[in-house]
Design a protein around this motif. Structure first.
Motif, PDB file in Angstrom:
ATOM      1  N   ASP A 158     -13.141   9.187 -29.327  1.00  0.00           N
ATOM      2  CA  ASP A 158     -13.116   9.943 -28.078  1.00  0.00           C
ATOM      3  C   ASP A 158     -14.129  11.086 -28.177  1.00  0.00           C
ATOM      4  O   ASP A 158     -14.540  11.494 -29.253  1.00  0.00           O
ATOM      5  CB  ASP A 158     -11.712  10.497 -27.798  1.00  0.00           C
ATOM      6  CG  ASP A 158     -11.244  11.441 -28.878  1.00  0.00           C
ATOM      7  OD1 ASP A 158     -11.843  11.419 -29.973  1.00  0.00           O
ATOM      8  OD2 ASP A 158     -10.283  12.184 -28.643  1.00  0.00           O
ATOM      9  N   VAL A 159     -14.529  11.601 -27.034  1.00  0.00           N
ATOM     10  CA  VAL A 159     -15.581  12.620 -27.003  1.00  0.00           C
ATOM     11  C   VAL A 159     -15.086  13.949 -27.577  1.00  0.00           C
ATOM     12  O   VAL A 159     -15.878  14.777 -28.027  1.00  0.00           O
ATOM     13  CB  VAL A 159     -16.100  12.815 -25.554  1.00  0.00           C
ATOM     14  CG1 VAL A 159     -16.797  11.555 -25.088  1.00  0.00           C
ATOM     15  CG2 VAL A 159     -14.955  13.200 -24.610  1.00  0.00           C
ATOM     16  N   GLN A 160     -13.775  14.179 -27.562  1.00  0.00           N
ATOM     17  CA  GLN A 160     -13.249  15.436 -28.093  1.00  0.00           C
ATOM     18  C   GLN A 160     -13.159  15.432 -29.622  1.00  0.00           C
ATOM     19  O   GLN A 160     -12.949  16.465 -30.232  1.00  0.00           O
ATOM     20  CB  GLN A 160     -11.846  15.724 -27.519  1.00  0.00           C
ATOM     21  CG  GLN A 160     -11.829  16.009 -26.027  1.00  0.00           C
ATOM     22  CD  GLN A 160     -11.801  14.721 -25.209  1.00  0.00           C
ATOM     23  OE1 GLN A 160     -11.564  13.651 -25.775  1.00  0.00           O
ATOM     24  NE2 GLN A 160     -12.042  14.821 -23.913  1.00  0.00           N
ATOM     25  N   GLY A 161     -13.282  14.269 -30.237  1.00  0.00           N
ATOM     26  CA  GLY A 161     -13.239  14.181 -31.690  1.00  0.00           C
ATOM     27  C   GLY A 161     -11.839  14.085 -32.270  1.00  0.00           C
ATOM     28  O   GLY A 161     -11.659  14.221 -33.488  1.00  0.00           O
ATOM     29  N   GLN A 162     -10.828  13.875 -31.410  1.00  0.00           N
ATOM     30  CA  GLN A 162      -9.470  13.768 -31.916  1.00  0.00           C
ATOM     31  C   GLN A 162      -9.261  12.495 -32.726  1.00  0.00           C
ATOM     32  O   GLN A 162      -8.269  12.370 -33.436  1.00  0.00           O
ATOM     33  CB  GLN A 162      -8.470  13.831 -30.760  1.00  0.00           C
ATOM     34  CG  GLN A 162      -8.440  15.171 -30.044  1.00  0.00           C
ATOM     35  CD  GLN A 162      -7.473  15.162 -28.872  1.00  0.00           C
ATOM     36  OE1 GLN A 162      -6.932  14.116 -28.513  1.00  0.00           O
ATOM     37  NE2 GLN A 162      -7.258  16.339 -28.273  1.00  0.00           N
ATOM     38  N   PHE A 163     -10.202  11.557 -32.603  1.00  0.00           N
ATOM     39  CA  PHE A 163     -10.013  10.268 -33.284  1.00  0.00           C
ATOM     40  C   PHE A 163      -9.970  10.448 -34.804  1.00  0.00           C
ATOM     41  O   PHE A 163      -9.399   9.629 -35.517  1.00  0.00           O
ATOM     42  CB  PHE A 163     -11.113   9.283 -32.869  1.00  0.00           C
ATOM     43  CG  PHE A 163     -12.281   9.227 -33.803  1.00  0.00           C
ATOM     44  CD1 PHE A 163     -12.346   8.274 -34.816  1.00  0.00           C
ATOM     45  CD2 PHE A 163     -13.335  10.142 -33.695  1.00  0.00           C
ATOM     46  CE1 PHE A 163     -13.421   8.224 -35.670  1.00  0.00           C
ATOM     47  CE2 PHE A 163     -14.411  10.084 -34.546  1.00  0.00           C
ATOM     48  CZ  PHE A 163     -14.464   9.125 -35.543  1.00  0.00           C
ATOM     49  N   ARG A 164     -10.582  11.545 -35.329  1.00  0.00           N
ATOM     50  CA  ARG A 164     -10.574  11.746 -36.776  1.00  0.00           C
ATOM     51  C   ARG A 164      -9.155  11.968 -37.283  1.00  0.00           C
ATOM     52  O   ARG A 164      -8.782  11.481 -38.353  1.00  0.00           O
ATOM     53  CB  ARG A 164     -11.482  12.914 -37.166  1.00  0.00           C
ATOM     54  CG  ARG A 164     -12.961  12.631 -36.882  1.00  0.00           C
ATOM     55  CD  ARG A 164     -13.863  13.644 -37.575  1.00  0.00           C
ATOM     56  NE  ARG A 164     -13.634  15.015 -37.108  1.00  0.00           N
ATOM     57  CZ  ARG A 164     -14.172  15.544 -36.017  1.00  0.00           C
ATOM     58  NH1 ARG A 164     -14.985  14.813 -35.235  1.00  0.00           N
ATOM     59  NH2 ARG A 164     -13.924  16.799 -35.679  1.00  0.00           N
ATOM     60  N   GLU A 165      -8.374  12.711 -36.504  1.00  0.00           N
ATOM     61  CA  GLU A 165      -6.967  12.900 -36.873  1.00  0.00           C
ATOM     62  C   GLU A 165      -6.210  11.577 -36.770  1.00  0.00           C
ATOM     63  O   GLU A 165      -5.399  11.233 -37.635  1.00  0.00           O
ATOM     64  CB  GLU A 165      -6.327  13.959 -35.968  1.00  0.00           C
ATOM     65  CG  GLU A 165      -4.867  14.275 -36.288  1.00  0.00           C
ATOM     66  CD  GLU A 165      -4.685  14.918 -37.655  1.00  0.00           C
ATOM     67  OE1 GLU A 165      -3.579  14.803 -38.215  1.00  0.00           O
ATOM     68  OE2 GLU A 165      -5.643  15.541 -38.162  1.00  0.00           O
ATOM     69  N   LEU A 166      -6.481  10.831 -35.686  1.00  0.00           N
ATOM     70  CA  LEU A 166      -5.837   9.522 -35.518  1.00  0.00           C
ATOM     71  C   LEU A 166      -6.257   8.559 -36.626  1.00  0.00           C
ATOM     72  O   LEU A 166      -5.444   7.778 -37.127  1.00  0.00           O
ATOM     73  CB  LEU A 166      -6.191   8.937 -34.149  1.00  0.00           C
ATOM     74  CG  LEU A 166      -5.692   9.710 -32.931  1.00  0.00           C
ATOM     75  CD1 LEU A 166      -6.199   9.055 -31.646  1.00  0.00           C
ATOM     76  CD2 LEU A 166      -4.168   9.766 -32.930  1.00  0.00           C
ATOM     77  N   LEU A 167      -7.531   8.637 -37.002  1.00  0.00           N
ATOM     78  CA  LEU A 167      -8.013   7.784 -38.088  1.00  0.00           C
ATOM     79  C   LEU A 167      -7.303   8.132 -39.395  1.00  0.00           C
ATOM     80  O   LEU A 167      -6.925   7.242 -40.165  1.00  0.00           O
ATOM     81  CB  LEU A 167      -9.526   7.936 -38.242  1.00  0.00           C
ATOM     82  CG  LEU A 167     -10.167   7.129 -39.385  1.00  0.00           C
ATOM     83  CD1 LEU A 167      -9.917   5.636 -39.201  1.00  0.00           C
ATOM     84  CD2 LEU A 167     -11.670   7.425 -39.475  1.00  0.00           C
ATOM     85  N   GLY A 168      -7.125   9.434 -39.659  1.00  0.00           N
ATOM     86  CA  GLY A 168      -6.414   9.841 -40.870  1.00  0.00           C
ATOM     87  C   GLY A 168      -4.996   9.292 -40.909  1.00  0.00           C
ATOM     88  O   GLY A 168      -4.520   8.817 -41.950  1.00  0.00           O
ATOM     89  N   GLU A 169      -4.302   9.360 -39.753  1.00  0.00           N
ATOM     90  CA  GLU A 169      -2.940   8.807 -39.699  1.00  0.00           C
ATOM     91  C   GLU A 169      -2.956   7.300 -39.907  1.00  0.00           C
ATOM     92  O   GLU A 169      -2.098   6.737 -40.607  1.00  0.00           O
ATOM     93  CB  GLU A 169      -2.295   9.154 -38.352  1.00  0.00           C
ATOM     94  CG  GLU A 169      -2.041  10.635 -38.135  1.00  0.00           C
ATOM     95  CD  GLU A 169      -1.010  11.184 -39.114  1.00  0.00           C
ATOM     96  OE1 GLU A 169      -0.146  10.403 -39.559  1.00  0.00           O
ATOM     97  OE2 GLU A 169      -1.088  12.390 -39.442  1.00  0.00           O
ATOM     98  N   ALA A 170      -3.937   6.633 -39.273  1.00  0.00           N
ATOM     99  CA  ALA A 170      -4.038   5.185 -39.426  1.00  0.00           C
ATOM    100  C   ALA A 170      -4.337   4.795 -40.870  1.00  0.00           C
ATOM    101  O   ALA A 170      -3.802   3.815 -41.393  1.00  0.00           O
ATOM    102  CB  ALA A 170      -5.118   4.627 -38.495  1.00  0.00           C
ATOM    103  N   VAL A 171      -5.189   5.594 -41.526  1.00  0.00           N
ATOM    104  CA  VAL A 171      -5.521   5.326 -42.934  1.00  0.00           C
ATOM    105  C   VAL A 171      -4.279   5.456 -43.802  1.00  0.00           C
ATOM    106  O   VAL A 171      -3.980   4.577 -44.636  1.00  0.00           O
ATOM    107  CB  VAL A 171      -6.631   6.284 -43.408  1.00  0.00           C
ATOM    108  CG1 VAL A 171      -6.722   6.288 -44.933  1.00  0.00           C
ATOM    109  CG2 VAL A 171      -7.961   5.887 -42.805  1.00  0.00           C
TER     110      VAL A 171
END
Length: 348
Positions: free
Chosen positions: A110-123
């Motif tokens: 996403d443009v806000q960069g929240q995906f990094r947090e989501l990616l960490g949870e997914a990892v």
């Protein structure tokens, strides 16, 4: 088992955007992971092939090849690590295609960069699931190993039991030759036949891949041959005709059935035909229904209806009743114009 992911996990992030890659690297390292970066699909595949990677995060859009093209190659690696698919495409078909190709999860950029947090949870979730999967595989391998070891030991036990029973039968044969009393000879010959019937089951078990069941037709063929040879050696010579369907029967039931066949055939040899008269004894095992088997032993001799006083000591009749009880059945005699027909029906 702890919900925390395994410590010191090595993650490979494949993305052609070096700036985004460094942001993802810092984000995942803050969670305690070691992160390596690959700027192209080719570099990422080469690094994954080198091994020692616990998880791969894979971007969809790359100049040399798409993530969907790279994903099957990553999943085909030996001991392939789980793959999380990262995509900025809003087309849900991309995510569906990635999951079908073997990705364990996907994360939207996403443009806000929240995906990094989501990616960490997914990892973290994927690593926990992978740890559980590997634990399950190790446990299943341990169970298979224990089962194989138990089956090997059981085959060895059956081998030793068969050898011991064969030795006991040989001793009974020697004792038979040493006595002169006709009744004692008959009793020893009958005991030898019973021992051989049980020994035959154990021989089948230690030479078979399945220690829980016996090929009934093969077992009865060997049993009938042994009975015919033993009876011929004792001066009785009647032909035994066997007809048995190819049926697998549980070991304990096969033992009981073998003893019943031994007793009925022995009785037919001794009592069905007058002295100096040769005749035929027929043994048949067949299916009566999906779960029911039928044993029939018949001859064309003087006939016996099962009523009245049994000839001999009556031990054979008691053994038959006991074995039939093990099979949850009862032996019946079918009346006919001549001869004897004994039938035993039981659940397979």
């Amino acid at each position: 088992m702890s919900d925390a992911p395994p410590a010191s996990c090595r993650i490979l992030y494949i993305d052609d955007d070096p700036g985004l890659g460094r942001l993802v690297q810092r984000s995942l390292q803050a969670r305690g992971h070691h992160v390596e970066l690959a700027a192209s699909g080719t570099d990422g595949l080469a690094r994954a092939q080198a091994g020692e990677i616990d998880l791969i995060a894979l971007d969809h859009h790359m100049p040399d090849r798409t993530g969907l093209e790279l994903l099957p190659l990553l999943r085909a690696l030996p001991d392939a690590p789980p793959v999380i698919y990262v995509t900025g495409s809003e087309d849900s078909r991309v995510a569906v295609a990635a999951l079908k190709a073997g990705a364990v999860d996907y994360v939207w950029k996403d443009v806000q960069g929240q995906f990094r947090e989501l990616l960490g949870e997914a990892v973290d979730t994927a690593l926990r699931q992978e740890a559980l999967r590997r634990d399950k595989e190790r446990a299943e391998a341990a169970v298979r190993e224990a089962r194989d070891r138990a089956e090997l030991l059981l085959r060895e036990v059956n081998h030793r039991v068969a050898n011991s029973l064969t030795l006991v039968a040989a001793l009974a044969r020697m004792q038979t030759n040493a006595v002169t009393d006709p009744a004692a000879k008959d009793a020893l010959e009958e005991m030898q036949a019973r021992i051989s019937a049980i020994a035959g089951i154990h021989r089948r078990l230690y030479t078979s891949e399945d220690v829980e069941a016996v090929e009934l037709d093969a077992y009865l063929t060997g049993l009938v041959e042994e009975l015919q040879l033993a009876m011929k050696a004792s001066g009785r010579d009647h032909a035994i005709r066997l007809r048995a369907e190819p049926i697998r029967l549980a070991t304990d039931k096969a033992v009981s059935l073998g003893v019943v066949v031994t007793e009925l055939v022995t009785n037919a040899y001794k009592y069905a035909y007058p002295a100096e008269t040769q005749g035929e004894i027929r043994v048949q095992v067949m299916r009566e229904g999906p779960d029911t088997l039928s044993l029939a032993v018949e001859d064309d001799g003087i006939g016996w209806t099962g009523e009245g006083e049994a000839k001999g000591t009556g031990l054979g009749s008691r053994i038959i009743r006991a074995m039939a009880s093990n099979l949850r059945s009862v032996l019946t005699y079918v009346p006919g114009s001549s001869g004897t027909r004994a039938v035993l029906s039981f659940q397979a």
